[in-house]
Design an enzyme around this catalytic site. Structure first.
Site, PDB file in Angstrom:
ATOM      1  N   GLU A 163      44.747  42.008  37.986  1.00  0.00           N
ATOM      2  CA  GLU A 163      45.404  40.784  38.951  1.00  0.00           C
ATOM      3  C   GLU A 163      46.508  40.912  39.511  1.00  0.00           C
ATOM      4  O   GLU A 163      47.241  40.131  39.206  1.00  0.00           O
ATOM      5  CB  GLU A 163      45.380  39.392  37.846  1.00  0.00           C
ATOM      6  CG  GLU A 163      43.778  39.022  37.775  1.00  0.00           C
ATOM      7  CD  GLU A 163      43.808  37.693  36.880  1.00  0.00           C
ATOM      8  OE1 GLU A 163      44.862  37.085  36.366  1.00  0.00           O
ATOM      9  OE2 GLU A 163      42.805  36.998  36.929  1.00  0.00           O
TER      10      GLU A 163
ATOM     11  N   GLU B 118      35.709  38.010  36.426  1.00  0.00           N
ATOM     12  CA  GLU B 118      36.162  37.202  35.300  1.00  0.00           C
ATOM     13  C   GLU B 118      35.690  35.751  35.762  1.00  0.00           C
ATOM     14  O   GLU B 118      35.997  35.305  36.829  1.00  0.00           O
ATOM     15  CB  GLU B 118      37.662  37.075  35.129  1.00  0.00           C
ATOM     16  CG  GLU B 118      38.319  38.370  34.489  1.00  0.00           C
ATOM     17  CD  GLU B 118      39.754  38.205  34.298  1.00  0.00           C
ATOM     18  OE1 GLU B 118      39.991  36.926  34.006  1.00  0.00           O
ATOM     19  OE2 GLU B 118      40.641  39.245  34.189  1.00  0.00           O
TER      20      GLU B 118
HETATM   21  C1  GAL Z   1      43.115  36.254  34.049  1.00  0.00           C
HETATM   22  C2  GAL Z   1      43.222  37.425  33.229  1.00  0.00           C
HETATM   23  C3  GAL Z   1      42.735  37.588  32.097  1.00  0.00           C
HETATM   24  C4  GAL Z   1      42.562  36.114  31.158  1.00  0.00           C
HETATM   25  C5  GAL Z   1      42.205  35.105  32.192  1.00  0.00           C
HETATM   26  C6  GAL Z   1      42.349  33.699  31.553  1.00  0.00           C
HETATM   27  O1  GAL Z   1      44.290  35.669  34.663  1.00  0.00           O
HETATM   28  O2  GAL Z   1      43.101  38.489  34.068  1.00  0.00           O
HETATM   29  O3  GAL Z   1      43.516  38.486  31.180  1.00  0.00           O
HETATM   30  O4  GAL Z   1      44.231  35.877  31.005  1.00  0.00           O
HETATM   31  O5  GAL Z   1      42.947  34.889  33.228  1.00  0.00           O
HETATM   32  O6  GAL Z   1      43.556  33.135  31.493  1.00  0.00           O
END
Ligand code: GAL
Length: 682
Positions: free
Chosen positions: A142, A298
């Site tokens: 990210e 994700e």
């Molecule tokens: C994203 C990140 C993850 C985790 C997730 C939940 O920003 O890539 O590592 O933190 O959000 O907050």
């Protein structure tokens, strides 16, 4: 179809790993993202690399038939790095340091950060480039999340070099930024600093370039890592996870550099309309890299932990939104994260394996989704009829980051939340299940019947030429208020406004006519449309301008532009019905070459956007993917597969005929309950 999530074995004893792989197999996991935040574990000090544990877990995953999306771990430098090289720490616009102790505390311009990151990536890539478990490379994580703008001295030095490359000499920069205004003339590049805290508005040309520079600088880091990975001999695709419509990064430029687009998406489950925002993001991700499926890298199985209130997803909601992603081009559904952490900032964040155990709805849903995805046949190859994207979209929305950066600056006639407006234009089409691709003005527009240009304040010369070519070649173009105001330098062109598109529009704006901003929308009708509170247009402090249009009376907000008609070919389709601008043109069309260019002079409310997009789609001969009476039902096309999803609470019957994509059985009509979905080959 990939299925899995971020896996952080470094947080667990090895005995848990065995349980992990057993459960991964049970859930149908095919790929895990490994090592995202493992830098301090891999390299406990500058001179020591410890790969033993990583070898072990990668081998274990491989033995169990689970692929690895191997991260380069550069997103969070270890504490020793900042202690030894304090210059790697970034600073905010006030000169305050972002210290270690959280994550992502590094200055992208720091030579020490770059050297350390390159060394780490080289070590990882040399070691694992030909490991059969590695199916994908996950560069950093990210980029820009939490910290996209660094104002440190390292950033200042790097910014100056970037400016030197862009402008060549200081006089050219002075002209471009208009530094004669407010005594800002620079004698040399050394005098320039990033747009740090200043007494008042900072030079808009400089701020715009700093945004360009910041996106480019992070992209340099990605390219550096990607090239190291490829140079090591890796043949797997390389990605980095995007964050939907993330303002700081120009993802069009980024999409050119990644092999696969991947996206992280955390919609608000408590908002019954978040499926539209999610659809918007899916379509944007799909559009960024035509012809290449993307990955939902994700999402949360259930609750998140970063909002003040973190509501659970409703039963079935996670699956429905996952299938939405697949239906809109995703070839993988992954989660943050595999096993819920026991300690640390995100311990309340849901996971595939919940802390509450396996007797949970979350685990049941995780297993069920794994099964569903594994039963999906491969999507048919795209045909030319589907367009390049396979979505069948004949409508395109222009989405450009430079415009977003420029239009978001202060000191404009009216403050427009550009992303919110683009999302509303998209929603107007989504509510009607009209397929949409996102494009930029440099994209190939020839496949589209209708292009909508939402508030493209900054229009480049090339962009204007491309839009003119589109219309002259037979396309229909809708140009919306506050478009074609400045050039690439955020400067007015000679000759007034809409200089770029004037020849096809036949109109230009004399006055922007700001209205009192519309009231915050708090209510929604049963179909999910926002309901605005109507305040009379004649009240002092005019809020709206009613427009008498062929498709009904439309409420215009934000601006009631006064436009001048420049030639007799312009047809006035609608006029303002009241207020200061009563009787003046509000919507025009003009034939140009083989196409038509429309100009709309006010921002319609949601009902108005729906009406005007419907009118234009009809004129352009564009049909919905599938006509559904309920606006809770969305239908997307992927090749010849329709994905139908009901996000509403009531059952709906849909008159669809074809073959069930999963079972192959004939389908003639489907009934979908809440969060019910079906994929049908038509
Ligand atoms: C994203 C990140 C993850 C985790 C997730 C939940 O920003 O890539 O590592 O933190 O959000 O907050």
């Amino acid at each position: 179809m990939y299925y899995g999530g971020d896996y952080n074995p470094e947080q667990w004893d090895e005995v848990v790993w065995l349980d992990d792989v057993r459960l991964m197999r049970e859930a149908g996991v095919t790929m895990t993202t490994l090592g995202v935040f493992a830098w301090s574990r891999i390299q406990p000090d500058e001179h020591t690399f410890d790969f033993e544990w990583l070898d072990k877990i990668i081998d274990l995953l491989h033995e169990n038939g689970i692929g690895v999306d191997l991260a380069t771990a550069t997103a969070s430098p270890p504490p020793w790095a900042a202690k030894k090289y304090p210059g790697i720490l970034p600073e905010d616009e006030n000169g305050s340091t972002y210290w270690p102790g959280s994550r992502q505390a590094y200055s992208p311009s720091s030579p020490d950060y770059r050297r350390l990151a390159a060394r780490l990536v080289t070590a990882i890539a040399d070691r694992y480039h030909s490991h059969p478990a590695v199916v994908l490379w996950h560069v950093n994580n990210e980029y820009g999340c939490h910290l996209a703008y660094d104002y440190s001295d390292n950033a200042a030095r790097h910014f100056r070099l970037w400016l030197q490359r862009r402008y060549g000499d200081i006089d050219t920069l002075n002209r471009a930024w208009g530094t004669a205004f407010w005594s800002q003339l620079y004698g040399s590049f050394d005098e320039i600093v990033p747009p740090r805290k200043s007494p008042y508005s900072v030079n808009p040309g400089g701020v715009l370039d700093f945004r360009r520079f910041s996106s480019d600088t992070l992209l340099e880091l990605f390219v550096m890592e990607r090239d190291i990975i490829k140079a090591a001999g890796a043949s797997q695709p390389v990605t980095t996870n995007f964050m939907g419509p993330f303002q700081p990064l120009d993802y069009w430029a980024w999409a050119d550099e990644v092999d696969i687009v991947s996206d992280d998406n955390y919609f608000e489950p408590n908002d019954p309309f978040s499926f539209r925002a999610a659809a918007f993001t899916r379509d944007l991700m799909r559009s960024l890299k035509p012809r290449t499926p993307w990955l939902l890298m994700e999402q949360a199985t259930n609750v998140v932990s970063f909002r003040p209130t973190n509501a659970p997803k409703a039963p079935g909601q996670m699956e429905a939104l996952s299938m939405q992603a697949v239906g809109r081009g995703a070839d993988g559904i992954l989660f943050f994260q595999w096993r819920q952490s026991r300690r640390g900032s995100e311990k309340f964040f849901s996971a595939m394996v919940p802390h509450a155990g396996l007797e949970t709805r979350t685990w049941r849903e995780v297993k069920s989704l794994g099964q569903t995805l594994s039963s999906l046949p491969a999507f048919p190859p795209k045909t030319t009829d589907d367009g390049e994207m396979g979505s069948g979209a004949r409508v395109a929305l222009v989405f450009e980051w430079a415009n977003w950066w420029a239009i978001s600056q202060p000191d404009h006639p009216v403050r427009l939340d550009w992303l919110a407006l683009v999302q509303r234009w998209y929603s107007a089409l989504h509510r009607q299940n009209i397929a949409v691709d996102f494009v930029h003005t440099g994209s190939d527009l020839s496949a589209y019947a209708l292009v909508i240009v939402p508030h493209l304040y900054l229009l480049t010369d090339d962009g204007a030429d491309a839009l003119k070519e589109f219309v002259n070649g037979g396309g229909r173009l809708l140009v919306t208020p506050f478009t074609d105001i400045v050039d690439a330098e955020d400067a007015f062109r000679d000759g007034g406004f809409q200089v770029g598109l004037r020849s096809i529009l036949g109109v230009c704006v004399e006055e922007f006519g700001a209205l009192v901003p519309p009231p915050v929308r708090t209510s929604q009708d049963s179909a999910g449309a926002a309901v605005s509170t109507t305040i009379s247009a004649d009240e002092p402090g005019q809020r709206a301008a009613m427009i008498d249009a062929p498709f009904g009376v439309v409420r215009g907000e934000y601006v009631a532009e006064e436009i001048r008609v420049l030639d007799e070919q312009v047809v006035i389709d609608a006029r303002y019905a009241d207020g200061r601008t009563a009787g003046m043109p509000a919507l025009t069309s003009r034939v140009s070459g083989r196409g038509v260019a429309h100009y709309l002079a006010s921002v319609p409310d949601d009902a108005g956007m729906r009406a005007i997009t419907r009118w234009l789609a009809d004129l352009a001969g564009v049909q919905a993917v599938f006509e559904v009476a309920s606006e809770w039902v969305e239908v997307a096309r992927r090749g010849d597969v329709l994905t139908l999803i009901n996000h509403g609470t009531d059952d709906v019957s849909l008159d669809v005929a074809g073959a069930d994509f999963v079972t192959g059985e004939a389908v003639s009509g489907v009934v979908l309950g809440q969060y019910g979905w079906r994929m049908v080959r038509v």
